[in-house]
Design an enzyme around this catalytic site. Structure first.
Site, PDB file in Angstrom:
ATOM      1  N   ALA A   1       4.756   4.135   2.792  1.00 28.04           N
ATOM      2  CA  ALA A   1       4.151   2.862   1.982  1.00 28.04           C
ATOM      3  C   ALA A   1       4.243   1.758   3.115  1.00 28.04           C
ATOM      4  CB  ALA A   1       4.824   2.376   0.809  1.00 28.04           C
ATOM      5  N   LYS A   2       3.614   0.665   2.906  1.00 27.60           N
ATOM      6  CA  LYS A   2       3.968  -0.451   3.883  1.00 27.60           C
ATOM      7  C   LYS A   2       3.656  -1.632   3.041  1.00 27.60           C
ATOM      8  CE  LYS A   2       5.302  -1.008   8.127  1.00 27.60           C
ATOM      9  NZ  LYS A   2       6.274  -0.295   8.759  1.00 27.60           N
ATOM     10  N   GLY A   3       4.223  -2.969   3.199  1.00 26.29           N
ATOM     11  CA  GLY A   3       3.841  -4.082   2.752  1.00 26.29           C
ATOM     12  C   GLY A   3       3.499  -5.174   3.820  1.00 26.29           C
TER      13      GLY A   3
ATOM     14  N   VAL B   1       0.818  -1.145  -0.081  1.00 25.36           N
ATOM     15  CA  VAL B   1       0.062  -0.128  -0.153  1.00 25.36           C
ATOM     16  C   VAL B   1       0.816   1.289  -0.136  1.00 25.36           C
ATOM     17  CG1 VAL B   1      -1.728   1.448   1.315  1.00 25.36           C
ATOM     18  CG2 VAL B   1      -1.688  -1.295   1.078  1.00 25.36           C
TER      19      VAL B   1
ATOM     20  N   ASP C   1      10.905  -4.811   8.494  1.00 25.06           N
ATOM     21  CA  ASP C   1       9.688  -4.853   9.592  1.00 25.06           C
ATOM     22  C   ASP C   1       9.509  -5.813  10.342  1.00 25.06           C
ATOM     23  OD1 ASP C   1       7.799  -2.429  10.000  1.00 25.06           O
ATOM     24  OD2 ASP C   1       6.666  -3.879  10.193  1.00 25.06           O
TER      25      ASP C   1
END
Ligand code: GLU
Length: 426
Positions: free
Chosen positions: A115-117, A70, A156
């Site tokens: 952003a992040k996944g 995202v 992360d």
């Protein structure tokens, strides 16, 4: 528990991180008297990709996994943020984390959007070859939106330098040449940066030292409790111990250990590496994660997952300083309770911004093929963390808001300015 408004419109507690992240934007938008259009833009991610993909397991069977990437905002630069592997990953969690990355990058004023996944999986139950195949396939699926100028992943929860190496290699194989700048947090051998592995904990330590200075407290006369003993928690504990703080409580996902006279985090780390957990560490009493958060201490570092300090336990927190090593460990209702109790909170978007700051250094070094030594990295990191802390503190004192709202005001103002300066397309 997922209520946001009752019939009278009064806010209700929620533990959905996306709703919390939106609530935080609303609070700040009110304070900044933000234009309604900008507020709508900032409340939702710009781009969301969901991928369902097969992975061959070691026994020959095939399992399907779901992952997300995202991108919340790209106004200030390419998107930036980690990838987590966890059974509890949801699209709403990834959305919230992507928003928090936007604010984090803006708080420390580095030229990125957020952003992040995430991939829904249980890496603790998978073998290394299975994790490699999962990572390479997930990378391939999201490669349509990542890239050094577009979106740069990083480690992360449950991902690390090895995971980043697989991502870098997979992306490079598709391109036909090496693209180190596509991820940060890589091993040094393939373009990683000195100091990146410990950067989040080191940055957290710098903000705690600034908070102690502000509160006129001596580091050597403090007691610290750290929740979470992954990269962030363990490094923060080691560095605060080095500064002379007594580490009285530590915990991992299975529970915690306590000794009011002090624990040696070096020994605890070795113990965890050998046995797989902190439990039964010599000269310590077992405590639960809930008990750890309620320990009488000066510095409490929640460095595990979201929603740890909530309306249910916030009044039990007895620390003077809460430094959020994790993303989103405190709910908005708990925030208010901590503030009323006079607890000094260093919000996640500031306290754990050291990781993405050194990620930025890594990306810059990769792009120019010129690498800095660890002293240079740590000096630059300290300068950015101290400056950002002071900016947030000044903001909080000028407008009399808590540190989180002050950090958000600073960040949202910077992102809103970039958005309006660029103008609306078309
Ligand atoms: N996952 C880390 C964070 O939440 C680092 C992100 C990055 O370096 O891009 O800040």
């Amino acid at each position: 528990m997922e209520r946001v408004a009752n019939l009278s419109g009064a806010p209700q507690p929620t533990e959905n991180p996306y709703l919390i992240a939106q609530q935080q934007v609303d609070i700040v938008a009110e304070k900044l008297k933000l234009d309604a259009g900008i507020r709508e833009i900032l409340r939702k991610p710009k781009r969301e990709l969901a991928v369902n993909f097969p992975v061959r397991m070691d026994d020959g069977s095939v399992r399907c996994y779901t992952g997300y990437r995202v991108q919340h905002n790209l106004s200030r630069g390419p998107a930036k943020g980690g990838i987590r592997y966890h059974p509890d990953v949801t699209i709403d969690e990834v959305r919230a984390l992507s928003m928090w990355m936007t604010w984090k990058c803006a708080v420390v004023n580095i030229p990125y959007g957020g952003a992040k996944g995430g991939v829904i999986c249980d890496p603790k139950k998978m073998t290394l070859p299975e994790l490699e195949r999962l990572t390479r396939r997930y990378t391939t699926e999201i490669s349509i939106i990542i890239g050094p100028e577009r979106d740069i992943p990083a480690p992360d929860v449950n991902t690390n330098a090895r995971t980043m190496a697989w991502i870098m290699d997979t992306y490079s194989m598709h391109k036909g040449y090496s693209v180190p700048a596509v991820v940060t947090g890589k091993p040094i051998a393939i373009g990683g940066s000195e100091g990146r592995a410990e950067a989040t904990g080191r940055g957290c330590m710098y903000t705690v030292l600034e908070a102690l200075k502000h509160l006129k407290m001596e580091p050597t006369r403090t007691a610290t409790a750290v929740q979470g003993f992954g990269n962030v928690g363990a490094t923060t504990a080691l560095l605060l111990h080095e500064q002379g703080s007594r580490i009285i409580g530590l915990s991992d996902s299975r529970g915690g250990i306590y000794n009011p006279k002090g624990l040696d985090p070096h020994k605890a780390l070795r113990y965890k590496q050998e046995t797989g957990a902190l439990a039964d560490f010599p000269d310590s009493d077992p405590i639960s994660n809930a008990e750890l958060l309620a320990l009488p201490c000066d510095i409490l570092v929640p460095a595990a997952l979201e929603n740890q300090i909530t309306v249910r336990n916030a009044d039990k927190v007895r620390a003077k300083i809460v430094a959020e090593g994790a993303n989103g460990p405190t709910t908005p209702e708990a925030d208010e309770i901590l503030y009323q109790k006079g607890i000094f909170l260093i919000p996640d978007v500031l306290a754990n911004a050291g990781g993405v700051t050194v990620s930025y250094f890594e990306w810059v070094q990769d792009l120019q093929n010129l690498f800095w030594d660890v002293d240079e990295i740590n000096r630059r990191l300290e300068r950015i963390m101290v400056r950002s802390f002071q900016e947030v503190l000044n903001n909080s004192q000028c407008v009399e808001v808590n540190m989180r709202t002050a950090a958000y005001c600073l960040a949202v103002r910077r992102v809103a300015e970039a958005t309006t300066t660029r103008g609306l397309y078309p």
